[in-house]
Design an enzyme around this catalytic site. Structure first.
Site, PDB file in Angstrom:
ATOM      1  N   HIS A 214     -16.971  15.413  25.807  1.00  0.00           N
ATOM      2  CA  HIS A 214     -17.807  14.715  25.765  1.00  0.00           C
ATOM      3  C   HIS A 214     -19.405  15.486  26.967  1.00  0.00           C
ATOM      4  O   HIS A 214     -19.620  14.076  27.954  1.00  0.00           O
ATOM      5  CB  HIS A 214     -17.589  13.356  25.606  1.00  0.00           C
ATOM      6  CG  HIS A 214     -18.398  12.737  24.653  1.00  0.00           C
ATOM      7  ND1 HIS A 214     -18.050  13.067  23.630  1.00  0.00           N
ATOM      8  CD2 HIS A 214     -19.486  12.492  24.775  1.00  0.00           C
ATOM      9  CE1 HIS A 214     -18.796  12.438  22.657  1.00  0.00           C
ATOM     10  NE2 HIS A 214     -19.706  11.056  22.935  1.00  0.00           N
TER      11      HIS A 214
ATOM     12  N   SER B 118     -20.387  19.458  18.607  1.00  0.00           N
ATOM     13  CA  SER B 118     -19.281  18.925  18.177  1.00  0.00           C
ATOM     14  C   SER B 118     -19.006  19.863  16.696  1.00  0.00           C
ATOM     15  O   SER B 118     -18.149  21.007  16.408  1.00  0.00           O
ATOM     16  CB  SER B 118     -18.545  18.279  18.499  1.00  0.00           C
ATOM     17  OG  SER B 118     -18.212  18.057  19.783  1.00  0.00           O
TER      18      SER B 118
ATOM     19  N   ASN C 123     -23.485  14.953  21.042  1.00  0.00           N
ATOM     20  CA  ASN C 123     -21.736  15.253  21.139  1.00  0.00           C
ATOM     21  C   ASN C 123     -21.431  15.634  19.839  1.00  0.00           C
ATOM     22  O   ASN C 123     -20.440  16.436  19.810  1.00  0.00           O
ATOM     23  CB  ASN C 123     -21.739  15.036  22.500  1.00  0.00           C
ATOM     24  CG  ASN C 123     -21.416  14.722  23.595  1.00  0.00           C
ATOM     25  OD1 ASN C 123     -21.493  15.958  24.461  1.00  0.00           O
ATOM     26  ND2 ASN C 123     -22.359  13.713  24.380  1.00  0.00           N
ATOM     27  N   GLY C 124     -21.400  14.514  19.109  1.00  0.00           N
ATOM     28  CA  GLY C 124     -20.549  14.907  18.062  1.00  0.00           C
ATOM     29  C   GLY C 124     -21.879  15.429  17.298  1.00  0.00           C
ATOM     30  O   GLY C 124     -20.750  16.702  16.574  1.00  0.00           O
TER      31      GLY C 124
ATOM     32  N   ASP D 237     -25.639  13.165  25.452  1.00  0.00           N
ATOM     33  CA  ASP D 237     -26.001  12.759  23.954  1.00  0.00           C
ATOM     34  C   ASP D 237     -25.662  13.453  22.992  1.00  0.00           C
ATOM     35  O   ASP D 237     -25.756  14.680  23.658  1.00  0.00           O
ATOM     36  CB  ASP D 237     -28.000  11.710  24.060  1.00  0.00           C
ATOM     37  CG  ASP D 237     -27.582  11.225  22.499  1.00  0.00           C
ATOM     38  OD1 ASP D 237     -26.282  11.003  22.069  1.00  0.00           O
ATOM     39  OD2 ASP D 237     -28.954  11.266  21.899  1.00  0.00           O
TER      40      ASP D 237
END
Length: 381
Positions: free
Chosen positions: A193, A203, A199-200, A197
């Site tokens: 992480h 990934s 990060n999702g 902001d």
């Protein structure tokens, strides 16, 4: 230390082999069909991936509107915020797709921060983009902002962890299948992480990049983000990340459940894409046969195919798909409307076209043909 790649069990190897076969069959099938609708399908799959990944983060834009935004259309039913998030993700995804065959490609911190800027730069400086976070980070549980789901590693550890991840991306576990490595890249980045902001999405984007670099399929056919964005799958996605990753950075934990979740995603998304290819191919064939009896040109079939598969077509999309000028595209669509094959909806700026009374119903039925998606692990028991 990173979360480590687990040893696969016989059932996992079986599912992975099935995924490989399906991807090879899909590659062959795509090469056999008309280039025109293949390009449409690639764009539709990219739009679905972008829409789904943004949905996971709470930004909702219909996949058809995403496709229109990708073509430069701005009169879509979405807020300015959602449009901005969609266009940012499109920019990053377009770049990721372009990297699939770069000969001297290497992963690096600069690449990852650059991709993050593409995704989050429009929030800077309120939310710092393109550089590691400088504070602690706490992830709340879905639906309960007071409950802590995960605490990322201390920000002082980020340079070292990201150096380790970049080294692994370039040289680590190369004996493992690229789909397995892609899943592990996703897990490690989302658990490190490193940004404040986004990060999702980063990934999931990194996973898509590793899959695209695998080279079996065109990048547009490679993402599992559409699958992850389906409501039930999104819940399971959060659940397995919580179970495997733990409440804090703990790379010693067992990661096989995460790999199995991803193998299920790869398998079921490959099934979905293959069914979509089959339906799209059948619709194209039926439309071409029908057009010969209706004095409809092959280029107009492109517009009708878009309506069958996506539910609508805009003049701007048709114009680009066929390399027409605005006058030619407008004339073609007006002719189809006059013949009641299409029906115009909306005013000039936001106008789109849907199936009219004389649109061949057999084609619409083919486009909506139901299918069954199997769970490969259940089938293997």
């Amino acid at each position: 230390m990173l979360y480590s790649t687990p040893r696969l069990e016989p059932a996992d190897h079986q599912v992975l082999e099935q995924v490989d076969r399906m991807r090879e069959q899909l590659r062959h099938a795509v090469r056999q069909v008309p280039m025109k609708w293949t390009l449409d399908l690639r764009k539709a799959l990219t739009a679905s991936a972008i829409a789904a990944s943004n949905t996971i983060e709470g930004y909702r834009v219909d996949a058809r509107d995403v496709a229109d935004l990708m073509d430069g259309e701005r009169e879509v039913e979405a807020s300015d915020e959602n449009k901005a998030e969609t266009l940012a993700y499109q920019q990053a995804m377009t770049y990721i797709q372009s990297l699939h065959d770069v000969a001297d490609f290497r992963y690096g911190k600069e690449l990852l921060n650059g991709l993050h800027w593409m995704l989050q730069g429009h929030h800077h400086p309120q939310k710092i983009a393109g550089q590691w976070r400088k504070t602690a980070i706490r992830i709340t549980a879905p639906g309960d902002e007071l409950a802590t789901d995960y605490e990322g590693p201390d920000h002082e550890l980020l340079p070292g962890l990201m150096s380790e991840l970049v080294d692994w991306l370039n040289d680590g576990d190369l004996h493992h299948h690229f789909l397995i490595r892609a899943a592990m890249a996703h897990l490690n980045l989302v658990k490190i992480h490193p940004w404040s902001d986004g990060n999702g999405r980063m990934s999931r984007s990194l996973q898509t990049l590793l899959i695209a670099r695998g080279g079996v399929l065109a990048p547009e056919f490679s993402s599992i983000e559409e699958w992850l964005g389906m409501p039930g799958n999104t819940w399971e996605y959060y659940k397995v990340l919580r179970t495997v990753g733990g409440p804090v950075w703990s790379p010693e934990r067992e990661t096989l459940p995460w790999i199995r979740f991803n193998l299920l995603a790869y398998h079921q998304q490959a099934q979905r894409v293959q069914r979509r290819v089959d339906r799209s191919n059948d619709c194209w064939t039926q439309l071409m046969e029908w057009a010969q009896t209706e004095r409809i040109t092959e280029r107009q079939v492109t517009a009708l195919h878009e309506v069958a598969m996506m539910g609508r077509v805009r003049r701007s999309r048709y114009e680009k798909a066929e390399g027409l000028n605005t006058q030619q595209a407008t004339r073609d669509l007006q002719a189809l409307t006059k013949a009641e094959v299409l029906t115009a909806i909306g005013q000039t700026k936001g106008r789109h076209y849907v199936a009219g009374p004389r649109f061949p119903h057999t084609v619409l039925a083919t486009a909506q043909r139901p299918h069954t998606i199997i769970d490969p692990y259940a089938a293997a028991e």
